[in-house]
Write an enzyme that holds these catalytic residues in place. Structure first.
Site, short mmCIF file in Angstrom:
data_model
loop_
_atom_site.label_atom_id
_atom_site.label_comp_id
_atom_site.label_asym_id
_atom_site.label_seq_id
_atom_site.Cartn_x
_atom_site.Cartn_y
_atom_site.Cartn_z
CE LYS A 13 -2.22 -1.09 3.79
NZ LYS A 13 -1.36 -2.72 3.93
NE ARG A 88 -4.81 -1.64 10.19
CZ ARG A 88 -3.55 -1.27 9.63
NH1 ARG A 88 -3.50 0.17 9.23
NH2 ARG A 88 -2.66 -1.79 9.60
NE ARG A 127 6.97 -2.97 6.40
CZ ARG A 127 5.61 -3.00 6.23
NH1 ARG A 127 5.08 -2.13 5.37
NH2 ARG A 127 5.12 -3.56 7.35
NE ARG A 160 5.85 -0.72 10.35
CZ ARG A 160 4.69 -0.73 9.86
NH1 ARG A 160 4.69 -0.45 8.52
NH2 ARG A 160 3.84 -1.41 10.36
NE ARG A 171 1.62 -5.21 11.62
CZ ARG A 171 2.72 -5.06 10.73
NH1 ARG A 171 4.04 -5.71 10.91
NH2 ARG A 171 2.52 -4.38 9.78
P1 ADP Z 1 2.25 -1.74 3.36
O1 ADP Z 1 2.24 -0.35 3.20
O2 ADP Z 1 0.88 -2.26 2.45
O3 ADP Z 1 2.54 -2.60 4.65
P2 ADP Z 1 4.68 -1.78 1.81
O4 ADP Z 1 4.37 -0.56 0.58
O5 ADP Z 1 5.73 -0.88 3.00
O6 ADP Z 1 3.27 -2.36 2.40
O7 ADP Z 1 5.65 -2.99 1.21
C1 ADP Z 1 6.02 -3.88 2.00
C2 ADP Z 1 7.43 -4.46 1.60
O8 ADP Z 1 7.30 -5.30 0.40
C3 ADP Z 1 8.59 -3.54 1.64
O9 ADP Z 1 9.74 -3.78 1.98
C4 ADP Z 1 8.42 -3.32 -0.26
O10 ADP Z 1 9.84 -2.71 -0.38
C5 ADP Z 1 8.08 -4.52 -0.58
N1 ADP Z 1 7.12 -4.39 -1.62
C6 ADP Z 1 6.10 -3.60 -1.96
N2 ADP Z 1 5.55 -4.13 -3.23
C7 ADP Z 1 6.18 -5.09 -3.51
C8 ADP Z 1 6.19 -5.75 -4.86
N3 ADP Z 1 5.18 -5.55 -5.82
N4 ADP Z 1 7.00 -6.77 -5.15
C9 ADP Z 1 7.82 -7.07 -4.08
N5 ADP Z 1 8.21 -6.26 -3.08
C10 ADP Z 1 7.39 -5.57 -2.65
P1 AMP Z 2 0.54 -0.10 9.39
O1 AMP Z 2 1.60 0.90 8.86
O2 AMP Z 2 -0.79 0.46 8.34
O3 AMP Z 2 0.92 -1.21 8.92
O4 AMP Z 2 0.08 0.31 10.66
C1 AMP Z 2 0.72 -0.06 11.84
C2 AMP Z 2 0.06 -0.18 13.09
O5 AMP Z 2 -0.72 1.03 13.44
C3 AMP Z 2 -1.16 -1.14 13.04
O6 AMP Z 2 -0.55 -2.61 13.38
C4 AMP Z 2 -2.14 -0.73 14.15
O7 AMP Z 2 -1.54 -0.87 15.54
C5 AMP Z 2 -1.78 0.92 13.93
N1 AMP Z 2 -2.90 1.44 13.22
C6 AMP Z 2 -2.59 1.97 11.78
N2 AMP Z 2 -3.88 2.45 11.33
C7 AMP Z 2 -4.74 1.93 12.09
C8 AMP Z 2 -6.24 2.12 11.95
N3 AMP Z 2 -6.87 2.48 10.96
N4 AMP Z 2 -7.01 1.51 13.07
C9 AMP Z 2 -6.32 1.15 14.20
N5 AMP Z 2 -4.98 1.03 14.26
C10 AMP Z 2 -4.24 1.37 13.13
#
Ligand code: ADP
Ligand code: AMP
Length: 215
Positions: A13, A88, A127, A160, A171
Site C-alpha cells: 500500500k 480498518r 522491509r 519496524r 497483524r
Molecule cells: P504496506 O504499506 O501495505 O504494509 P509496503 O508498501 O511497505 O506495504 O511494502 C511491504 C514491503 O514489500 C516493502 O519492503 C516493499 O519494498 C516490498 N514491496 C512492496 N510492493 C512489492 C512488490 N510488488 N513486489 C515485491 N516487493 C514489494
Molecule cells: P501500518 O503502518 O498501516 O501497518 O500500521 C501499523 C500499526 O498502526 C497497526 O498494526 C495498528 O496498531 C496501528 N494502526 C494503523 N492504522 C490504524 C487504524 N486505521 N486503526 C487502528 N490501528 C491502526
C-alpha cells in the site's frame, strides 16, 4: 479524488501510495505513519498508540477516527486524498462515510491490493526503511545500493519493531478478522477495485493508474 488503498499488511500500500502521489495531486494519509511519527516524538498519542502497535493490535477506533477527522479537515485535502491503512474496522468505515457526507463527499474508489499470505510474510520481514527520510526498501526485492544505507539521503535503514516475530502473524490475524470484512462493505457500495499486488511494483501501479484516470 477521494480514494482508499486497502489490503493486508505488506501488500504494498505504501509503495503504491508513493507512485500515486507522484502522479496525482492528492495527499497520502497513512494512519500507520501518523502513529509512528507520534511514537517517535513521544507525544501522548504516541504513548497510547504504542501499547497497541507493539502487540500487533489496532489502536482504538475513537483515537484513530479522531486523528483522521482532524487530518481530513486540512486545506490540502480539499481536492481529495489517498487514505492508506484507514479504515480498518466497520466503525471506522462508517465514521469516514459520515465525515465525508458532512462535507458533501464520498469514497470514490477503494483499491484492494491483493497478495497471498506467504508472500506477505516475506515482504514484511524483509522491509526496512530510512530512519531519516522514511523511504521504504526490501532487503531482497528492493535492496539499497549500499546495505543498511538509504540511496536518497544516506540515512540508516531500520526495521519496524512490529515487523518481526509473532507480531507479524498477529497483524495478519487482526487484518483477516477486523479489516477484510470491509472489502464487502465497499463492494456493496460499488466502489471496490481488486488489483493483483503479487507482481512487479510498476505493473501493479500501471493498473492503479488506469483505474484512477478513468474515475
Ligand atoms: P504496506 O504499506 O501495505 O504494509 P509496503 O508498501 O511497505 O506495504 O511494502 C511491504 C514491503 O514489500 C516493502 O519492503 C516493499 O519494498 C516490498 N514491496 C512492496 N510492493 C512489492 C512488490 N510488488 N513486489 C515485491 N516487493 C514489494
Ligand atoms: P501500518 O503502518 O498501516 O501497518 O500500521 C501499523 C500499526 O498502526 C497497526 O498494526 C495498528 O496498531 C496501528 N494502526 C494503523 N492504522 C490504524 C487504524 N486505521 N486503526 C487502528 N490501528 C491502526
Amino acid at each position: 479524488m477521494n480514494i482508499i488503498i486497502m489490503g493486508p499488511p505488506g501488500a504494498g500500500k505504501g509503495t503504491q501510495a508513493d507512485f500515486i502521489k507522484a502522479a496525482f495531486p492528492i495527499p497520502h494519509i497513512s494512519t500507520g505513519d501518523m502513529f509512528r511519527e507520534a511514537v517517535a516524538n513521544g507525544t501522548e498519542l504516541g504513548k497510547e498508540a504504542k501499547k497497541y502497535m507493539d502487540g500487533g493490535q489496532l489502536v482504538p477506533d475513537e483515537v484513530t477516527i479522531g486523528i483522521v477527522k482532524e487530518r481530513l479537515a486540512q486545506p490540502d485535502c480539499k481536492e481529495g486524498f489517498l487514505l492508506d491503512g484507514f479504515p480498518r474496522t466497520t466503525v471506522q468505515a462508517e465514521a469516514l462515510a459520515q465525515v465525508l457526507a458532512d462535507m458533501g463527499r464520498k469514497v470514490e474508489a477503494a483499491i484492494n491490493v491483493a497478495v497471498p499470505d506467504e508472500v506477505l510474510i516475506e515482504r514484511i520481514t524483509g522491509r526496512v526503511s530510512c530512519s531519516n527520510c522514511k523511504t521504504v526498501y526490501h532487503t531482497k526485492f528492493k535492496p539499497p545500493a549500499q546495505a543498511g544505507k538509504c540511496d536518497k539521503c544516506g540515512g540508516e535503514l531500520v526495521q519496524r519493531s512490529d515487523d518481526t516475530g509473532e507480531t507479524v502473524r498477529k497483524r495478519l490475524v487482526v487484518y483477516a478478522a477486523q479489516t477484510k470484512p470491509l472489502l464487502e462493505y465497499y463492494e456493496k457500495q460499488g466502489v471496490l477495485h481488486d488489483i493483483n499486488g503479487n507482481r512487479d511494483t510498476r505493473e501493479v501501479f500501471a493498473d492503479i493508474k488506469r483505474l484512477l484516470e478513468n474515475l
